[in-house]
Design a protein around this motif. Structure first.
Motif, PDB file in Angstrom:
ATOM      1  N   TYR A  16      92.361  50.072  68.290  1.00 63.39           N
ATOM      2  CA  TYR A  16      91.954  51.052  67.230  1.00 63.39           C
ATOM      3  C   TYR A  16      91.837  50.685  65.900  1.00 63.39           C
ATOM      4  N   SER A  17      90.962  50.866  64.963  1.00 64.81           N
ATOM      5  CA  SER A  17      91.162  50.943  63.589  1.00 64.81           C
ATOM      6  C   SER A  17      91.099  49.320  63.300  1.00 64.81           C
ATOM      7  N   VAL A  18      90.307  48.679  63.593  1.00 63.47           N
ATOM      8  CA  VAL A  18      90.109  47.306  63.121  1.00 63.47           C
ATOM      9  C   VAL A  18      89.622  47.001  61.741  1.00 63.47           C
ATOM     10  N   GLY A  19      89.034  48.170  61.193  1.00 62.94           N
ATOM     11  CA  GLY A  19      88.417  47.860  59.720  1.00 62.94           C
ATOM     12  C   GLY A  19      87.328  47.171  59.714  1.00 62.94           C
ATOM     13  N   ASN A  20      87.091  46.181  58.780  1.00 61.67           N
ATOM     14  CA  ASN A  20      85.948  45.297  58.510  1.00 61.67           C
ATOM     15  C   ASN A  20      85.364  44.602  59.603  1.00 61.67           C
ATOM     16  N   SER A  21      84.238  44.465  59.875  1.00 59.66           N
ATOM     17  CA  SER A  21      83.545  43.822  61.051  1.00 59.66           C
ATOM     18  C   SER A  21      84.126  42.282  61.005  1.00 59.66           C
ATOM     19  N   ASN A  22      84.567  41.832  59.689  1.00 64.59           N
ATOM     20  CA  ASN A  22      84.915  40.366  59.536  1.00 64.59           C
ATOM     21  C   ASN A  22      86.029  40.172  60.420  1.00 64.59           C
ATOM     22  N   ASN A  23      86.766  41.347  60.866  1.00 66.54           N
ATOM     23  CA  ASN A  23      88.085  40.974  61.734  1.00 66.54           C
ATOM     24  C   ASN A  23      87.747  40.759  62.982  1.00 66.54           C
ATOM     25  N   LEU A  34      87.565  45.145  73.624  1.00 63.10           N
ATOM     26  CA  LEU A  34      87.233  46.357  73.054  1.00 63.10           C
ATOM     27  C   LEU A  34      87.743  46.778  71.771  1.00 63.10           C
ATOM     28  N   VAL A  35      86.821  47.495  70.937  1.00 59.84           N
ATOM     29  CA  VAL A  35      87.480  48.054  69.694  1.00 59.84           C
ATOM     30  C   VAL A  35      87.062  49.406  69.530  1.00 59.84           C
ATOM     31  N   THR A  36      87.536  50.182  68.825  1.00 55.92           N
ATOM     32  CA  THR A  36      87.033  51.458  68.186  1.00 55.92           C
ATOM     33  C   THR A  36      86.307  51.054  66.812  1.00 55.92           C
ATOM     34  N   GLY A  37      85.140  51.732  66.681  1.00 58.50           N
ATOM     35  CA  GLY A  37      84.187  51.429  65.486  1.00 58.50           C
ATOM     36  C   GLY A  37      83.068  52.355  65.501  1.00 58.50           C
ATOM     37  N   PRO A  38      82.423  52.373  64.201  1.00 58.57           N
ATOM     38  CA  PRO A  38      81.314  53.295  64.012  1.00 58.57           C
ATOM     39  C   PRO A  38      79.949  52.776  64.923  1.00 58.57           C
ATOM     40  N   ALA A  39      78.982  53.921  65.092  1.00 59.87           N
ATOM     41  CA  ALA A  39      78.006  53.620  65.749  1.00 59.87           C
ATOM     42  C   ALA A  39      76.820  53.104  64.610  1.00 59.87           C
ATOM     43  N   TYR A  43      77.581  46.967  62.548  1.00 59.62           N
ATOM     44  CA  TYR A  43      78.927  46.826  63.357  1.00 59.62           C
ATOM     45  C   TYR A  43      78.392  46.476  64.791  1.00 59.62           C
ATOM     46  N   LEU A  44      77.719  47.034  65.463  1.00 54.96           N
ATOM     47  CA  LEU A  44      77.404  46.885  66.651  1.00 54.96           C
ATOM     48  C   LEU A  44      76.920  45.344  67.148  1.00 54.96           C
ATOM     49  N   ASP A  45      76.220  44.887  66.047  1.00 52.90           N
ATOM     50  CA  ASP A  45      75.515  43.494  66.240  1.00 52.90           C
ATOM     51  C   ASP A  45      76.843  42.393  65.918  1.00 52.90           C
ATOM     52  N   ALA A  46      77.702  42.906  65.159  1.00 51.84           N
ATOM     53  CA  ALA A  46      78.944  41.874  64.809  1.00 51.84           C
ATOM     54  C   ALA A  46      79.803  41.923  65.871  1.00 51.84           C
ATOM     55  N   ALA A  47      79.858  43.107  66.692  1.00 55.76           N
ATOM     56  CA  ALA A  47      80.850  43.232  67.873  1.00 55.76           C
ATOM     57  C   ALA A  47      80.239  42.207  68.997  1.00 55.76           C
ATOM     58  N   GLU A  48      79.067  42.420  68.927  1.00 50.95           N
ATOM     59  CA  GLU A  48      78.189  41.674  70.442  1.00 50.95           C
ATOM     60  C   GLU A  48      78.265  40.229  69.957  1.00 50.95           C
ATOM     61  N   ARG A  49      78.000  39.551  68.745  1.00 53.58           N
ATOM     62  CA  ARG A  49      78.418  38.212  68.487  1.00 53.58           C
ATOM     63  C   ARG A  49      79.874  37.676  68.783  1.00 53.58           C
ATOM     64  N   SER A  50      80.700  38.779  68.755  1.00 54.01           N
ATOM     65  CA  SER A  50      82.013  38.298  68.900  1.00 54.01           C
ATOM     66  C   SER A  50      82.395  38.635  70.640  1.00 54.01           C
ATOM     67  N   GLY A  51      81.644  39.228  71.261  1.00 54.05           N
ATOM     68  CA  GLY A  51      81.749  39.311  72.563  1.00 54.05           C
ATOM     69  C   GLY A  51      82.758  40.623  72.950  1.00 54.05           C
ATOM     70  N   ASP A  76      69.527  58.202  70.339  1.00 52.65           N
ATOM     71  CA  ASP A  76      68.421  57.393  70.147  1.00 52.65           C
ATOM     72  C   ASP A  76      68.280  56.157  69.591  1.00 52.65           C
ATOM     73  N   ARG A  77      69.228  55.910  68.652  1.00 54.90           N
ATOM     74  CA  ARG A  77      69.307  54.647  67.758  1.00 54.90           C
ATOM     75  C   ARG A  77      70.027  53.715  68.648  1.00 54.90           C
ATOM     76  N   PHE A  78      71.342  54.062  69.318  1.00 54.84           N
ATOM     77  CA  PHE A  78      72.258  53.055  69.627  1.00 54.84           C
ATOM     78  C   PHE A  78      72.736  53.095  71.103  1.00 54.84           C
ATOM     79  N   ASP A  79      72.233  54.211  71.771  1.00 53.24           N
ATOM     80  CA  ASP A  79      72.803  54.060  73.197  1.00 53.24           C
ATOM     81  C   ASP A  79      72.400  52.947  74.107  1.00 53.24           C
ATOM     82  N   SER A  80      71.246  52.284  73.845  1.00 52.50           N
ATOM     83  CA  SER A  80      70.991  51.165  74.558  1.00 52.50           C
ATOM     84  C   SER A  80      71.506  49.745  73.919  1.00 52.50           C
TER      85      SER A  80
END
Length: 360
Positions: A16-23, A34-39, A43-51, A76-80
């Protein structure tokens, strides 16, 4: 279905609560997936780059003020998005007194909106799963006992939730990795607050496995590293535990198997923990494929849930003529072919196996 996210080689280990996507790259390097974070897209693109995949709010929490328009827009924007793991319906509805019907309405709205991702909710009390456990695709239980409750309270509530939830549904245990001193207002009057030790962290992690959880989260990265008071030793301990789980993923993903269990404590006065359950909790597992560290076969995992020493014995599922390995300890357990006996230090974890085949 939600169950599809729980299969190897993606055993869920989140934080939980990982802060900035730089982390995120550092978090992924530890072994978290897995992390918790905003939709939001960045942020989602940064998470994908980090696996990594993200447990994210759909823009509104279940309850009286659930905003259906905002939720539909978020879906509509982020489910996929490939990094979106699950939609976070609500945190601790049992503590917030949000009725199961209100939570069910939010879940149904997300499904009717065409979401392809599972929903999740987090409970504080494992026994509340009798009311909430059938709603979301994934149920999580957060129980943070150190030091104001016995550590065994964590194991007990994971077990309660597992009993109430369909065995095919994932159950995620949320484990304390913070100091209640930073949240003193939540526990007024409690003194001598502290973070869990490495041994307590490890005991809770393996207790989650023994009591039937299908994955684990830890709370929280921010409490350890992003607030004014830092806990680098706790973060170091957590990294060691997470790397160990990742190395032993075959064990954590193993099938739980029924066995005609019998066990015994040398000191009968300490055979029950503070939750009035067995001080050492054990489970019989079958590893199908295995890997270099965990060979295919059957294992018994036993966890001391107490700060006491125990001499613990259990009856093997079948009689054996060969020695019983204590996994990762380069030794064999004491056995007469029917019973195994071993010493357990406070909060110790023992893994026995792969068990020799039956003598018959």
């Amino acid at each position: 279905s939600g169950c599809k996210v729980i299969k190897r080689p993606d055993y869920p280990i989140g934080i939980y609560s990982v802060g900035n996507s730089n982390n995120l790259p550092d978090i992924a390097a530890v072994g978290f997936n897995l992390v918790t974070g905003p939709a939001n897209l960045d942020y989602l693109d940064a998470a994908e780059r980090s696996g990594l995949k993200v447990l994210a709010s759909p823009g509104s929490s279940a309850g009286e003020w659930f905003n259906t328009a905002r939720v539909r827009s978020t879906l509509d924007r982020f489910d996929s998005h490939p990094a979106l793991w699950s939609w976070y319906l609500i945190d601790e509805p049992d503590m917030q007194r949000v009725s199961p019907d209100k939570v069910r309405e939010a879940h149904s709205l997300i499904k009717r909106s065409g979401s392809t991702k599972p929903t999740s909710l987090v409970l504080y009390k494992g026994d509340e799963a009798q009311w909430y456990g059938s709603i979301a695709d994934i149920t999580m239980v957060d129980r943070y006992p150190v030091p104001w409750l016995p550590l065994a309270n964590f194991s007990q509530h994971i077990h309660k939730a597992r009993l109430a939830i369909d065995k095919e549904k994932p159950l995620i245990a949320v484990i304390q990795s913070f100091d209640w001193a930073g949240h003193q207002s939540v526990l007024p009057g409690e003194e001598n607050l502290r973070p869990p030790t490495k041994y307590e962290l490890r005991s809770m992690t393996y207790s989650a496995l023994v009591r039937g959880a299908n994955g684990i989260f830890y709370y929280s990265y921010a409490d350890m590293l992003l607030k004014d008071r830092k806990y680098p030793e706790l973060w170091s301990a957590l990294k060691q535990v997470v790397r160990e789980v990742r190395q032993r993923e075959a064990l954590f993903s193993a099938e739980h198997v029924w066995w005609p269990k019998a066990h015994h404590f040398e000191n009968q006065d300490t055979r029950f923990n503070s939750a009035l359950e067995a001080s050492v909790q054990s489970v019989f597992l079958q590893v199908e494929k295995g890997d270099e560290l965990i060979k295919p076969g059957h294992y018994v995992v036993a966890v001391n849930t107490t700060p006491l020493f125990h001499t613990y014995r259990f009856r093997l599922p079948w009689k054996v003529t060969e020695q019983v390995p204590v996994t990762f300890e380069t030794r064999y357990a004491i056995t007469d072919g029917s019973w195994v006996v071993d010493q357990f230090e406070p909060f110790a974890v023992r893994i026995f196996g792969p068990l020799p085949l039956s003598e018959s």
